[in-house]
Design a protein around this motif. Sequence first.
Motif, PDB file in Angstrom:
ATOM      1  N   SER A   1      -5.020  12.763  -0.394  1.00 23.32           N
ATOM      2  CA  SER A   1      -5.723  11.747  -1.166  1.00 23.32           C
ATOM      3  C   SER A   1      -5.621  10.424  -0.412  1.00 23.32           C
ATOM      4  O   SER A   1      -4.818  10.269   0.508  1.00 23.32           O
ATOM      5  CB  SER A   1      -5.092  11.602  -2.547  1.00 23.32           C
ATOM      6  OG  SER A   1      -3.746  11.121  -2.420  1.00 23.32           O
ATOM      7  N   ASP A   2      -6.432   9.464  -0.810  1.00 25.22           N
ATOM      8  CA  ASP A   2      -6.411   8.162  -0.131  1.00 25.22           C
ATOM      9  C   ASP A   2      -5.021   7.520  -0.200  1.00 25.22           C
ATOM     10  O   ASP A   2      -4.539   6.965   0.790  1.00 25.22           O
ATOM     11  CB  ASP A   2      -7.440   7.222  -0.767  1.00 25.22           C
ATOM     12  CG  ASP A   2      -8.871   7.624  -0.456  1.00 25.22           C
ATOM     13  OD1 ASP A   2      -9.072   8.450   0.459  1.00 25.22           O
ATOM     14  OD2 ASP A   2      -9.781   7.115  -1.128  1.00 25.22           O
ATOM     15  N   THR A   3      -4.393   7.595  -1.371  1.00 31.72           N
ATOM     16  CA  THR A   3      -3.071   6.964  -1.534  1.00 31.72           C
ATOM     17  C   THR A   3      -2.026   7.620  -0.655  1.00 31.72           C
ATOM     18  O   THR A   3      -1.279   6.940   0.062  1.00 31.72           O
ATOM     19  CB  THR A   3      -2.632   7.038  -3.009  1.00 31.72           C
ATOM     20  OG1 THR A   3      -3.533   6.272  -3.810  1.00 31.72           O
ATOM     21  CG2 THR A   3      -1.220   6.485  -3.172  1.00 31.72           C
ATOM     22  N   THR A   4      -1.943   8.935  -0.694  1.00 27.37           N
ATOM     23  CA  THR A   4      -0.942   9.629   0.115  1.00 27.37           C
ATOM     24  C   THR A   4      -1.197   9.427   1.601  1.00 27.37           C
ATOM     25  O   THR A   4      -0.257   9.238   2.387  1.00 27.37           O
ATOM     26  CB  THR A   4      -0.927  11.129  -0.219  1.00 27.37           C
ATOM     27  OG1 THR A   4      -0.706  11.290  -1.621  1.00 27.37           O
ATOM     28  CG2 THR A   4       0.194  11.839   0.530  1.00 27.37           C
ATOM     29  N   ALA A   5      -2.465   9.453   1.999  1.00 25.84           N
ATOM     30  CA  ALA A   5      -2.804   9.219   3.405  1.00 25.84           C
ATOM     31  C   ALA A   5      -2.340   7.829   3.838  1.00 25.84           C
ATOM     32  O   ALA A   5      -1.757   7.664   4.918  1.00 25.84           O
ATOM     33  CB  ALA A   5      -4.307   9.361   3.606  1.00 25.84           C
ATOM     34  N   LYS A   6      -2.582   6.845   3.001  1.00 27.31           N
ATOM     35  CA  LYS A   6      -2.173   5.477   3.320  1.00 27.31           C
ATOM     36  C   LYS A   6      -0.668   5.373   3.471  1.00 27.31           C
ATOM     37  O   LYS A   6      -0.153   4.740   4.411  1.00 27.31           O
ATOM     38  CB  LYS A   6      -2.657   4.530   2.216  1.00 27.31           C
ATOM     39  CG  LYS A   6      -2.284   3.078   2.428  1.00 27.31           C
ATOM     40  CD  LYS A   6      -2.830   2.221   1.294  1.00 27.31           C
ATOM     41  CE  LYS A   6      -2.459   0.755   1.485  1.00 27.31           C
ATOM     42  NZ  LYS A   6      -3.009  -0.092   0.384  1.00 27.31           N
ATOM     43  N   LEU A   7       0.071   6.022   2.576  1.00 22.92           N
ATOM     44  CA  LEU A   7       1.529   5.935   2.614  1.00 22.92           C
ATOM     45  C   LEU A   7       2.110   6.691   3.807  1.00 22.92           C
ATOM     46  O   LEU A   7       3.071   6.236   4.436  1.00 22.92           O
ATOM     47  CB  LEU A   7       2.114   6.463   1.309  1.00 22.92           C
ATOM     48  CG  LEU A   7       1.940   5.541   0.111  1.00 22.92           C
ATOM     49  CD1 LEU A   7       2.424   6.212  -1.163  1.00 22.92           C
ATOM     50  CD2 LEU A   7       2.674   4.233   0.331  1.00 22.92           C
ATOM     51  N   ILE A   8       1.551   7.840   4.132  1.00 25.98           N
ATOM     52  CA  ILE A   8       2.034   8.582   5.300  1.00 25.98           C
ATOM     53  C   ILE A   8       1.730   7.808   6.577  1.00 25.98           C
ATOM     54  O   ILE A   8       2.568   7.713   7.479  1.00 25.98           O
ATOM     55  CB  ILE A   8       1.423  10.000   5.327  1.00 25.98           C
ATOM     56  CG1 ILE A   8       2.074  10.864   4.241  1.00 25.98           C
ATOM     57  CG2 ILE A   8       1.612  10.635   6.713  1.00 25.98           C
ATOM     58  CD1 ILE A   8       1.548  12.275   4.172  1.00 25.98           C
ATOM     59  N   GLU A   9       0.550   7.240   6.646  1.00 26.45           N
ATOM     60  CA  GLU A   9       0.188   6.453   7.828  1.00 26.45           C
ATOM     61  C   GLU A   9       1.133   5.271   8.014  1.00 26.45           C
ATOM     62  O   GLU A   9       1.632   5.032   9.121  1.00 26.45           O
ATOM     63  CB  GLU A   9      -1.253   5.959   7.693  1.00 26.45           C
ATOM     64  CG  GLU A   9      -1.758   5.200   8.910  1.00 26.45           C
ATOM     65  CD  GLU A   9      -3.221   4.828   8.799  1.00 26.45           C
ATOM     66  OE1 GLU A   9      -3.670   3.988   9.600  1.00 26.45           O
ATOM     67  OE2 GLU A   9      -3.916   5.374   7.924  1.00 26.45           O
ATOM     68  N   GLN A  10       1.405   4.545   6.935  1.00 26.43           N
ATOM     69  CA  GLN A  10       2.315   3.406   7.046  1.00 26.43           C
ATOM     70  C   GLN A  10       3.737   3.864   7.338  1.00 26.43           C
ATOM     71  O   GLN A  10       4.470   3.215   8.104  1.00 26.43           O
ATOM     72  CB  GLN A  10       2.292   2.567   5.763  1.00 26.43           C
ATOM     73  CG  GLN A  10       3.075   1.261   5.880  1.00 26.43           C
ATOM     74  CD  GLN A  10       2.753   0.281   4.775  1.00 26.43           C
ATOM     75  OE1 GLN A  10       1.918   0.543   3.905  1.00 26.43           O
ATOM     76  NE2 GLN A  10       3.404  -0.858   4.792  1.00 26.43           N
ATOM     77  N   SER A  11       4.138   4.995   6.780  1.00 30.06           N
ATOM     78  CA  SER A  11       5.476   5.524   7.033  1.00 30.06           C
ATOM     79  C   SER A  11       5.672   5.878   8.504  1.00 30.06           C
ATOM     80  O   SER A  11       6.730   5.623   9.077  1.00 30.06           O
ATOM     81  CB  SER A  11       5.722   6.765   6.170  1.00 30.06           C
ATOM     82  OG  SER A  11       5.745   6.438   4.802  1.00 30.06           O
ATOM     83  N   LEU A  12       4.650   6.469   9.113  1.00 28.45           N
ATOM     84  CA  LEU A  12       4.757   6.833  10.524  1.00 28.45           C
ATOM     85  C   LEU A  12       4.783   5.594  11.411  1.00 28.45           C
ATOM     86  O   LEU A  12       5.476   5.557  12.436  1.00 28.45           O
ATOM     87  CB  LEU A  12       3.603   7.754  10.921  1.00 28.45           C
ATOM     88  CG  LEU A  12       3.613   9.129  10.220  1.00 28.45           C
ATOM     89  CD1 LEU A  12       2.393   9.949  10.628  1.00 28.45           C
ATOM     90  CD2 LEU A  12       4.905   9.883  10.515  1.00 28.45           C
ATOM     91  N   GLU A  13       4.060   4.550  11.005  1.00 32.33           N
ATOM     92  CA  GLU A  13       4.121   3.286  11.739  1.00 32.33           C
ATOM     93  C   GLU A  13       5.522   2.689  11.648  1.00 32.33           C
ATOM     94  O   GLU A  13       6.082   2.202  12.641  1.00 32.33           O
ATOM     95  CB  GLU A  13       3.091   2.306  11.181  1.00 32.33           C
ATOM     96  CG  GLU A  13       1.648   2.698  11.465  1.00 32.33           C
ATOM     97  CD  GLU A  13       0.647   1.804  10.741  1.00 32.33           C
ATOM     98  OE1 GLU A  13       1.094   0.939   9.952  1.00 32.33           O
ATOM     99  OE2 GLU A  13      -0.564   1.971  10.964  1.00 32.33           O
ATOM    100  N   LEU A  14       6.122   2.743  10.465  1.00 35.25           N
ATOM    101  CA  LEU A  14       7.470   2.218  10.269  1.00 35.25           C
ATOM    102  C   LEU A  14       8.506   3.058  11.009  1.00 35.25           C
ATOM    103  O   LEU A  14       9.520   2.534  11.490  1.00 35.25           O
ATOM    104  CB  LEU A  14       7.794   2.170   8.776  1.00 35.25           C
ATOM    105  CG  LEU A  14       7.111   1.042   8.001  1.00 35.25           C
ATOM    106  CD1 LEU A  14       7.100   1.337   6.513  1.00 35.25           C
ATOM    107  CD2 LEU A  14       7.817  -0.275   8.285  1.00 35.25           C
ATOM    108  N   TYR A  15       8.265   4.351  11.096  1.00 35.13           N
ATOM    109  CA  TYR A  15       9.159   5.233  11.859  1.00 35.13           C
ATOM    110  C   TYR A  15       9.271   4.747  13.300  1.00 35.13           C
ATOM    111  O   TYR A  15      10.372   4.638  13.861  1.00 35.13           O
ATOM    112  CB  TYR A  15       8.630   6.663  11.815  1.00 35.13           C
ATOM    113  CG  TYR A  15       9.349   7.631  12.732  1.00 35.13           C
ATOM    114  CD1 TYR A  15      10.561   8.189  12.359  1.00 35.13           C
ATOM    115  CD2 TYR A  15       8.796   7.981  13.968  1.00 35.13           C
ATOM    116  CE1 TYR A  15      11.228   9.085  13.200  1.00 35.13           C
ATOM    117  CE2 TYR A  15       9.446   8.880  14.798  1.00 35.13           C
ATOM    118  CZ  TYR A  15      10.657   9.416  14.416  1.00 35.13           C
ATOM    119  OH  TYR A  15      11.301  10.289  15.248  1.00 35.13           O
ATOM    120  N   HIS A  16       8.145   4.415  13.894  1.00 32.24           N
ATOM    121  CA  HIS A  16       8.157   3.975  15.291  1.00 32.24           C
ATOM    122  C   HIS A  16       8.691   2.553  15.430  1.00 32.24           C
ATOM    123  O   HIS A  16       9.453   2.267  16.361  1.00 32.24           O
ATOM    124  CB  HIS A  16       6.749   4.097  15.876  1.00 32.24           C
ATOM    125  CG  HIS A  16       6.273   5.513  16.010  1.00 32.24           C
ATOM    126  ND1 HIS A  16       6.838   6.410  16.907  1.00 32.24           N
ATOM    127  CD2 HIS A  16       5.303   6.200  15.355  1.00 32.24           C
ATOM    128  CE1 HIS A  16       6.241   7.578  16.811  1.00 32.24           C
ATOM    129  NE2 HIS A  16       5.306   7.477  15.874  1.00 32.24           N
TER     130      HIS A  16
END
Length: 339
Positions: free
Chosen positions: A87-102
């Motif tokens: 979903s749009d929300t989950t996609a947004k959160l996973i994308e931001q999470s991966l950015e924060l991971y790096h």
Amino acid sequence: MMLSLLTGCGANTSSSEIPTDNNKQDAYTREIEAMDTVMSLTAYGPNGQSAVEEAIEEIYSLDHLLSTGDPQSEIYQINHTGGGMLSDTTAKLIEQSLELYHSTDGLFDIAIYPLMDAWGFTNQNYHVPTEAEMESLLKQIDANQIVYDQSKKEVFFKRNDMAIDLGGIAKGYTSSRIMEIYKACGVTSGMVSLGGNVHVLGTKEDGSLWRVGIRNPKSQDDYLGVLSVADCAVITSGGYERFFEEDGVTYHHIIDPRTGYPADSGLLSVTIVSEDGTLADALSTALFIMGIDRAKSFWQKNSNQFDFVIFDGKTIFVTEKLADAFHDAAFPTEIVKAK
């Protein structure tokens, strides 16, 4: 004096004292339980009630979407099938999470769920993993093994034993969404406390700043100090939030993904102040794992995005932009300056 006791990011507790003013007839307040914590929402003005009720619907929706334990949730389905469309929300959160991971060199890692589960922090069946268990678990904890296709909003795991948990940013994202709902409803003064994650909109009705008390990890009834703020999230992580004892040793829930064990950074609590609740939620955990020296350096490189109040048991470290906003300190304070 109106204070909110911060119990920290992810705290499974109802001990927050929420600032409300029951003498004001235009203040509307509701308290609910969701995301494994007690939440309180307050909004002022003629649209306060509709704003709070709409925000509560959003909380329940996000709780259902992001839960790791609800078989009907999107995260549960992804974890049990190894990926899928988002979903749009989950996609947004996973994308931001991966950015924060790096950006945090892997210290914020949503792939940490198998470790949290093994320790029992997901279901209170507490257990100290054996060395053999830990060796196997650490192979699963690596967000680099998460493949996310932004254009398709699709994710899959390179390992079939991986699982993700967005709990490290879910409440921060939720508080930011509530602020958006408040604004859309015409509310200009309000706040929410999601198990200790406090987010405020504007100032109080009388024009004064919100006063948010930061809990002293050494004393449940005392504060490290008080922040006077407006239009921001104030989110705290600390080892005192969730923990258990075994054979005389205390184990807290903030797990270092590099070692698999509770973070041993010398810090007792980290409070992040930012306009972005999602960012504040994630960084409160990451900086706790970093320790004070790395936390200072990280902030100096990203001081336009957030500020912090960090306690190591003896000294309270406060970034210079918060120097005038932080008062009533219970311990010696050191101001951290940008380079």
